[in-house]
Design a protein around this motif. Structure first.
Motif, PDB file in Angstrom:
ATOM      1  N   UNK A 135       9.288 115.084 106.930  1.00  0.00           N
ATOM      2  CA  UNK A 135       7.894 114.660 106.919  1.00  0.00           C
ATOM      3  C   UNK A 135       7.478 114.179 105.536  1.00  0.00           C
ATOM      4  N   UNK A 136       7.953 114.890 104.496  1.00  0.00           N
ATOM      5  CA  UNK A 136       7.681 114.461 103.116  1.00  0.00           C
ATOM      6  C   UNK A 136       8.159 113.029 102.919  1.00  0.00           C
ATOM      7  N   UNK A 137       9.392 112.769 103.296  1.00  0.00           N
ATOM      8  CA  UNK A 137       9.963 111.422 103.099  1.00  0.00           C
ATOM      9  C   UNK A 137       9.241 110.380 103.945  1.00  0.00           C
ATOM     10  N   UNK A 138       8.853 110.780 105.167  1.00  0.00           N
ATOM     11  CA  UNK A 138       8.200 109.812 106.065  1.00  0.00           C
ATOM     12  C   UNK A 138       6.869 109.333 105.507  1.00  0.00           C
ATOM     13  N   UNK A 139       6.022 110.261 105.041  1.00  0.00           N
ATOM     14  CA  UNK A 139       4.704 109.815 104.595  1.00  0.00           C
ATOM     15  C   UNK A 139       4.784 109.095 103.242  1.00  0.00           C
ATOM     16  N   UNK A 140       5.809 109.406 102.464  1.00  0.00           N
ATOM     17  CA  UNK A 140       6.013 108.647 101.222  1.00  0.00           C
ATOM     18  C   UNK A 140       6.462 107.223 101.539  1.00  0.00           C
ATOM     19  N   UNK A 141       7.308 107.087 102.539  1.00  0.00           N
ATOM     20  CA  UNK A 141       7.745 105.758 102.988  1.00  0.00           C
ATOM     21  C   UNK A 141       6.554 104.969 103.538  1.00  0.00           C
ATOM     22  N   UNK A 142       5.718 105.641 104.332  1.00  0.00           N
ATOM     23  CA  UNK A 142       4.557 104.965 104.899  1.00  0.00           C
ATOM     24  C   UNK A 142       3.538 104.568 103.828  1.00  0.00           C
ATOM     25  N   UNK A 143       3.595 105.235 102.668  1.00  0.00           N
ATOM     26  CA  UNK A 143       2.691 104.900 101.566  1.00  0.00           C
ATOM     27  C   UNK A 143       3.193 103.716 100.741  1.00  0.00           C
ATOM     28  N   UNK A 144       4.341 103.169 101.126  1.00  0.00           N
ATOM     29  CA  UNK A 144       4.815 101.945 100.471  1.00  0.00           C
ATOM     30  C   UNK A 144       5.920 102.157  99.451  1.00  0.00           C
ATOM     31  N   UNK A 145       6.678 103.247  99.594  1.00  0.00           N
ATOM     32  CA  UNK A 145       7.703 103.551  98.598  1.00  0.00           C
ATOM     33  C   UNK A 145       9.085 103.709  99.222  1.00  0.00           C
ATOM     34  N   UNK A 146      10.081 103.146  98.544  1.00  0.00           N
ATOM     35  CA  UNK A 146      11.468 103.465  98.842  1.00  0.00           C
ATOM     36  C   UNK A 146      11.789 104.762  98.118  1.00  0.00           C
ATOM     37  N   UNK A 147      12.528 105.641  98.751  1.00  0.00           N
ATOM     38  CA  UNK A 147      12.778 106.951  98.146  1.00  0.00           C
ATOM     39  C   UNK A 147      14.236 107.348  98.282  1.00  0.00           C
ATOM     40  N   UNK A 148      14.644 108.193  97.347  1.00  0.00           N
ATOM     41  CA  UNK A 148      15.974 108.774  97.390  1.00  0.00           C
ATOM     42  C   UNK A 148      15.897 110.137  96.713  1.00  0.00           C
ATOM     43  N   UNK A 149      16.673 111.089  97.200  1.00  0.00           N
ATOM     44  CA  UNK A 149      16.640 112.441  96.643  1.00  0.00           C
ATOM     45  C   UNK A 149      18.052 112.942  96.399  1.00  0.00           C
ATOM     46  N   UNK A 150      18.198 113.703  95.310  1.00  0.00           N
ATOM     47  CA  UNK A 150      19.470 114.339  94.995  1.00  0.00           C
ATOM     48  C   UNK A 150      19.200 115.753  94.485  1.00  0.00           C
ATOM     49  N   UNK A 151      20.189 116.609  94.634  1.00  0.00           N
ATOM     50  CA  UNK A 151      20.125 117.934  94.030  1.00  0.00           C
ATOM     51  C   UNK A 151      20.814 117.840  92.673  1.00  0.00           C
ATOM     52  N   UNK A 152      20.057 118.100  91.608  1.00  0.00           N
ATOM     53  CA  UNK A 152      20.583 118.046  90.244  1.00  0.00           C
ATOM     54  C   UNK A 152      20.579 119.455  89.650  1.00  0.00           C
ATOM     55  N   UNK A 153      21.510 119.702  88.745  1.00  0.00           N
ATOM     56  CA  UNK A 153      21.621 121.010  88.100  1.00  0.00           C
ATOM     57  C   UNK A 153      21.267 120.858  86.632  1.00  0.00           C
ATOM     58  N   UNK A 154      20.362 121.726  86.150  1.00  0.00           N
ATOM     59  CA  UNK A 154      19.926 121.656  84.753  1.00  0.00           C
ATOM     60  C   UNK A 154      21.093 121.782  83.785  1.00  0.00           C
ATOM     61  N   UNK A 155      22.152 122.491  84.187  1.00  0.00           N
ATOM     62  CA  UNK A 155      23.290 122.684  83.288  1.00  0.00           C
ATOM     63  C   UNK A 155      24.005 121.371  82.984  1.00  0.00           C
ATOM     64  N   UNK A 156      23.763 120.346  83.776  1.00  0.00           N
ATOM     65  CA  UNK A 156      24.369 119.032  83.527  1.00  0.00           C
ATOM     66  C   UNK A 156      23.668 118.283  82.399  1.00  0.00           C
ATOM     67  N   UNK A 157      22.521 118.810  81.963  1.00  0.00           N
ATOM     68  CA  UNK A 157      21.708 118.110  80.968  1.00  0.00           C
ATOM     69  C   UNK A 157      21.651 118.861  79.628  1.00  0.00           C
ATOM     70  N   UNK A 158      22.589 119.753  79.387  1.00  0.00           N
ATOM     71  CA  UNK A 158      22.607 120.489  78.129  1.00  0.00           C
ATOM     72  C   UNK A 158      21.834 121.788  78.157  1.00  0.00           C
ATOM     73  N   UNK A 159      21.230 122.111  79.299  1.00  0.00           N
ATOM     74  CA  UNK A 159      20.511 123.378  79.449  1.00  0.00           C
ATOM     75  C   UNK A 159      21.540 124.470  79.729  1.00  0.00           C
ATOM     76  N   UNK A 160      21.478 125.583  79.006  1.00  0.00           N
ATOM     77  CA  UNK A 160      22.465 126.648  79.199  1.00  0.00           C
ATOM     78  C   UNK A 160      22.023 127.567  80.339  1.00  0.00           C
TER      79      UNK A 160
END
Length: 420
Positions: free
Chosen positions: A177-202
């Motif tokens: 539903x989150x993705x659907x209403x964002x799409x209906x609002x005029x946006x292309x969307x994409x989501x990924x699961x990212x880990x803070x440890x990949x960005x230098x966070x210990x």
């Protein structure tokens, strides 16, 4: 470029965007103490820009009060922080204030919208404790308020952050539903699961990062390169003074900043140590802490609650949540995930030094979340721990903001994208 930050919390996400040169138009946050933290951080950035950091340092040392600090800052800067709940009854007032800010700054459009609604409703742990699986929690639907800002200000791009539990809440229907209403609002969307440890966070900290961009604009989900290093959690802690439970040792460090602290912007030679505050612990808990630390140091194993002698247990439940006493391992490259529960007790965040037998101090918890030592949190200790536990790590946010900045400037080549 500019941005609006919704459900801003203490400003970890915002901090990353400000470091990359984005100008904040508004931060909206309902918690009073978190809003004051945002104001104090805005004061820091303003005074740094105007080469007046001695005023900020005077505040950290307790030489001037909060009102004096704020009086040294342009009111237009502090007016970007709005201590309000985002709801049907307040949204028009919020829009009017943002419109006034835009007019005063001579800005005609918003570049980026960032933020993530309160995530407890999507938490896997939270749902495990709730027989109704949180599906009727009103916080599940705050994303609908987020979308109203998309429709009102039509930013070129937006970033929506949340816990991985949002993907499976309501058997996956909520995120669809989150993705659907964002799409209906005029946006292309994409989501990924990212880990803070990949960005230098210990710290191991997985988050859903959803990026949306206006349809018809040649944008895409940026590729984030993993930052490799050989630093350990002990590198975050080694320069801080030894604390006994219930102690505070501010203003003076134990030693000079090491390479990790300097390279990743946690501390420099000009910083003043503040909020190195430890909570008190009773003797029974300290004995359990000692056992947990010994087990990790000698066996590299975690203490289970069933390992605690029956006479020392305070809970009857010995079938679930058996890892309620957990050492922050100093000899590996990441901590386990920092969450807001640290505000209730410190059992899940035991300092690795067996000579201290305490949970993490406020400053140590902030460092695990990659907040710099010049970041001051307003409010009593419990409120501060909550702010820290709920935050997006600024180092993670900064690296995401850097790629988004390059993307909006047309400086990122398109790469192969992977979706969840």
């Amino acid at each position: 470029m500019n941005f609006i930050d919704l459900f801003a919390g203490a400003g970890g996400l915002s901090e990353g965007f400000i470091r990359q040169g984005f100008e904040p138009i508004a931060h909206i946050e309902m918690d009073r103490y978190a809003s004051l933290t945002l104001k104090t951080r805005a004061a820091f950035h303003y005074l740094k820009e105007h080469e007046k950091l001695e005023i900020y340092h005077a505040y950290l040392r307790g030489e001037i009060d909060q009102s004096k600090l704020y009086s040294e800052v342009d009111a237009k800067v502090l007016n970007t922080i709005m201590n309000m709940e985002i709801s049907d009854s307040t949204i028009e007032e919020i829009f009017r204030t943002i419109d006034d800010n835009l007019k005063e700054k001579g800005i005609s459009s918003i570049d980026v919208l960032i933020g993530g609604p309160p995530c407890q409703a999507y938490s896997l742990v939270g749902r495990a404790r709730d027989p109704y699986k949180k599906e009727n929690d009103p916080r599940n639907y705050l994303y609908q308020q987020y979308v109203k800002f998309l429709e009102k200000y039509e930013p070129k791009l937006f970033l929506f952050e949340n816990v991985p539990g949002i993907l499976t809440a309501g058997k996956g229907h909520l995120f669809e539903d989150v993705k659907r209403i964002m799409d209906e609002s005029g946006y292309s969307i994409e989501a990924k699961v990212l880990d803070a440890s990949s960005f230098g966070v210990l710290q191991k900290r997985k988050r859903v990062i959803l990026v949306g961009w206006k349809k018809g604009i040649n944008l895409f989900y940026p590729e984030f390169n993993e930052i490799s290093h050989n630093f350990l959690v002990n590198d975050l802690l080694s320069d801080l003074p030894v604390l006994n439970p219930g102690e505070t040792k501010d203003y003076h460090y134990h030693s000079s900043p090491n390479q990790y602290l300097m390279d990743f912007g946690i501390r420099d030679e000009n910083d003043i140590l503040v909020q190195h505050i430890s909570r008190s612990h009773n003797s029974r808990d300290r004995e359990i802490y000692k056992s947990a630390i010994k087990k990790w140091n000698t066996e590299k194993k975690r203490l289970k609650y069933t390992d605690v002698p029956e006479g020392e247990r305070t809970h009857k439940n010995v079938t679930s949540f058996l890892d309620r006493f957990k050492v922050v391992a100093g000899d590996i490259g990441y901590s386990h995930t920092m969450v807001a529960h640290i505000a209730k007790d410190g059992h899940y965040y035991i300092h690795p030094d067996i000579n201290q037998l305490r949970s993490l101090s406020v400053r140590e918890a902030a460092r695990i979340q990659s907040f710099p030592d010049n970041f001051y949190f307003e409010g009593p200790r419990t409120a501060v721990f909550t702010q820290i536990g709920n935050a997006v790590p600024p180092l993670m946010a900064e690296n995401i903001a850097k790629e988004i900045s390059l993307l909006l400037q047309g400086k990122l080549p398109r790469q192969i994208e992977l979706t969840i």
